[in-house]
Enzyme design. Structure first.
Site, PDB file in Angstrom:
ATOM      1  N   ASP A 424       0.868  -1.178   0.000  1.00 60.54           N
ATOM      2  CA  ASP A 424       0.000   0.000   0.000  1.00 60.54           C
ATOM      3  C   ASP A 424       0.905   1.229   0.000  1.00 60.54           C
ATOM      4  O   ASP A 424       1.576   1.524   1.001  1.00 60.54           O
ATOM      5  CB  ASP A 424      -0.886  -0.042   1.255  1.00 60.54           C
ATOM      6  N   HIS A 425       0.912   1.941  -1.115  1.00 57.91           N
ATOM      7  CA  HIS A 425       1.864   3.039  -1.265  1.00 57.91           C
ATOM      8  C   HIS A 425       1.517   4.247  -0.394  1.00 57.91           C
ATOM      9  O   HIS A 425       2.281   5.199  -0.311  1.00 57.91           O
ATOM     10  CB  HIS A 425       1.965   3.443  -2.737  1.00 57.91           C
ATOM     11  N   ARG A 426       0.355   4.209   0.262  1.00 57.48           N
ATOM     12  CA  ARG A 426       0.053   5.292   1.210  1.00 57.48           C
ATOM     13  C   ARG A 426       0.906   5.139   2.461  1.00 57.48           C
ATOM     14  O   ARG A 426       1.196   6.098   3.146  1.00 57.48           O
ATOM     15  CB  ARG A 426      -1.426   5.263   1.603  1.00 57.48           C
TER      16      ARG A 426
END
Ligand code: CAO
Length: 452
Positions: A424-426
């Site tokens: 999850d690139h967040r």
């Protein structure tokens, strides 16, 4: 001096009319057209103006009172003889005093003292007025359709609105603080709520938050077909995957682990496996490597909490995707970091069996920090797994294959295991993901390090 009785006017058939605000108190001097009280029905809010100037002698209703009938007396105003003379003069000049008082002559400007009874009335004296009593801050300049979003208004700023409007807002889930008032005396009226909701719905459509609908196709036009229904597990998986796909910015990173030595070691355990009644596959080693990498790269062991926070887990529970006839199930192997390879192998067999026979308990599928999805036994060179959000990472394992690898002097046959890490690139940056996957690769390539 004479007494003028102020009565309930023609209500145009409105029912359930309520006194929602008294804007004067007994003893107050009032001007002609000054607002005396505010009535509210389900249809509208209306201010009742003083028909004459004078002194409020008696107030016959209280805030919250329901109006019983038209003509009901509300207030008595003592009219001084001087005022009476003025009134009769005015009346003789124009029989319609109402029309003489245009909007520009709003009593707010004319008689600020009388118009600020709210500050004079402490909350304790009029608890029912709490929400309407304080003077409201001037609204920000309206700049068009989007001006209704009052996110800038302090959340404790008082809002003028009657019970009906409040109820409507509650039912529709509208925060009154964010609604631009258009009613008299900065009052939020029913129409304000309606246009707020209309605008928000329009924004949703314009903002692209709606997903284009996939057109349905008549497949029978092209050949023989049959139809079926998703299993319950299939429906849940579909919903979860869709949610994750829409919510999570996925990045998938690929690498291969040289598991030549791991495979040699694993095969050497065949006899031990027979004695234990277990078959050792690469999966327990992969789980073990992931637990170690989660420990050393704690960002992958977090869960996003809202938009600004995260939860850092200090335990290492890993979900393992199991393919069953009824659909995909993900039992969770707890405390992988504290378990040995054989123990993990035994749990995998036990959970896979339970999953395939429908015996997994709900709590055995909860609490994972991370997931491993292995298609190694099935085949394929790589795939991009979808994160089981709110976890922030998943490792996809494909089928190992013997390949020629340059060792500096020659090509040597090595067994390479393709791995794909989605994160999850967040929460996880490319560098975090890279470090995690590189460590997993290193651990599997030299399993002695797994023991450390
Ligand atoms: N490369 C090559 N061979 C592999 C391998 C890999 N990466 N992983 C396992 N194998 C081999 C095993 O060694 C075993 O071979 P042998 O019998 O010769 O030893 C064979 O494949 C079968 O393994 P298995 O499936 O019985 O056991 P496993 O530990 O590999 O996997 C489990 C267990 C539960 C992960 C697996 O049965 C399963 O359900 N996999 C599917 C998961 C899935 O559907 N993921 C997709 C989710 S997204 O849609």
């Amino acid at each position: 001096m004479s007494i003028e009785t102020v009565r309930v006017p023609d209500l145009g058939g409105a029912e359930e009319v309520e006194v929602i605000e008294l804007t004067v108190a007994e003893g107050d001097s009032v001007e002609v057209e000054q607002t005396l009280l505010v009535l509210e029905s389900e249809k509208a809010t209306m201010e009742l103006p003083a028909p004459v100037a004078g002194v409020v002698k008696k107030i016959l209703v209280a805030e919250g009172d329901k109006i019983e009938r038209e003509g009901q007396p509300l207030m008595e105003i003592a009219v001084s003889s001087a005022t009476e003379a003025e009134v009769s003069e005015g009346e003789s000049a124009d029989a319609s005093p109402d029309e003489e008082a245009p909007d520009e002559e709003a009593p707010d400007e004319e008689a600020p003292d009388e118009e600020a009874p709210d500050e004079e009335a402490p909350d304790e004296e009029a608890p029912a007025r709490e929400d309407v009593s304080a003077k409201r801050e001037a609204p920000p300049a309206a700049t068009g359709p989007a001006a209704d979003d009052r996110a800038d208004v302090a959340s404790d700023a008082p809002v003028y609105a009657g019970p009906y409007v409040r109820r409507l807002a509650r039912e529709l889930g509208v925060d009154l603080q964010r609604v631009e008032p258009s009613g008299p005396r900065q009052r939020v009226v029913k129409e304000d709520i309606q246009s707020f909701v209309r605008r928000r719905l329009a924004e949703k459509v314009d903002g692209g938050a709606n997903i284009p609908v996939v057109p349905s196709v008549d497949y029978a036009r092209f050949g023989a077909v049959s139809t079926g229904e998703l299993t319950k597990i299939g429906r849940i998986t579909a919903a979860n995957m869709h949610r994750s796909w829409l919510n999570v910015p996925h990045v998938t990173q690929f690498d291969s682990a040289d598991i030549t030595e791991l495979e040699t070691f694993r095969r050497a355990q065949a006899r031990e496996g027979e004695a234990r009644g277990l078959k050792l596959t690469p999966v327990p080693f992969i789980l073990k490597a992931c637990a170690a990498a989660l420990r050393d790269n704690p960002v992958l062991n977090r869960a996003l909490d809202g938009t600004a926070g995260f939860v850092q887990r200090e335990y290492f529970h890993i979900g393992l995707a199991v393919d069953t006839e009824r659909g995909l199930l993900v039992p969770v192997i707890r405390d992988v970091d504290r378990k040995g390879i054989w123990e993990l192998a035994a749990e995998i067999v036990e959970f896979a069996e339970k999953a395939r026979t429908g015996k997994l308990k709900v709590n055995e599928m909860q609490g994972a920090c991370f997931t491993v999805s292995s298609l190694g036994a099935i085949g394929g060179e790589g795939f991009t797994p979808i994160i089981n959000t709110p976890e922030v990472g998943i490792l996809g394992v494909s089928r190992s294959a013997v390949q020629p690898v340059w060792n500096g002097t020659e090509f040597a046959p090595r067994t390479l295991l393709p791995l794909a890490l989605s994160y999850d690139h967040r929460m996880v940056n490319g560098a975090d993901g890279g470090r995690f996957l590189t460590q997993v690769v290193a651990l599997l390539s030299d399993i002695r390090t797994l023991l450390l």
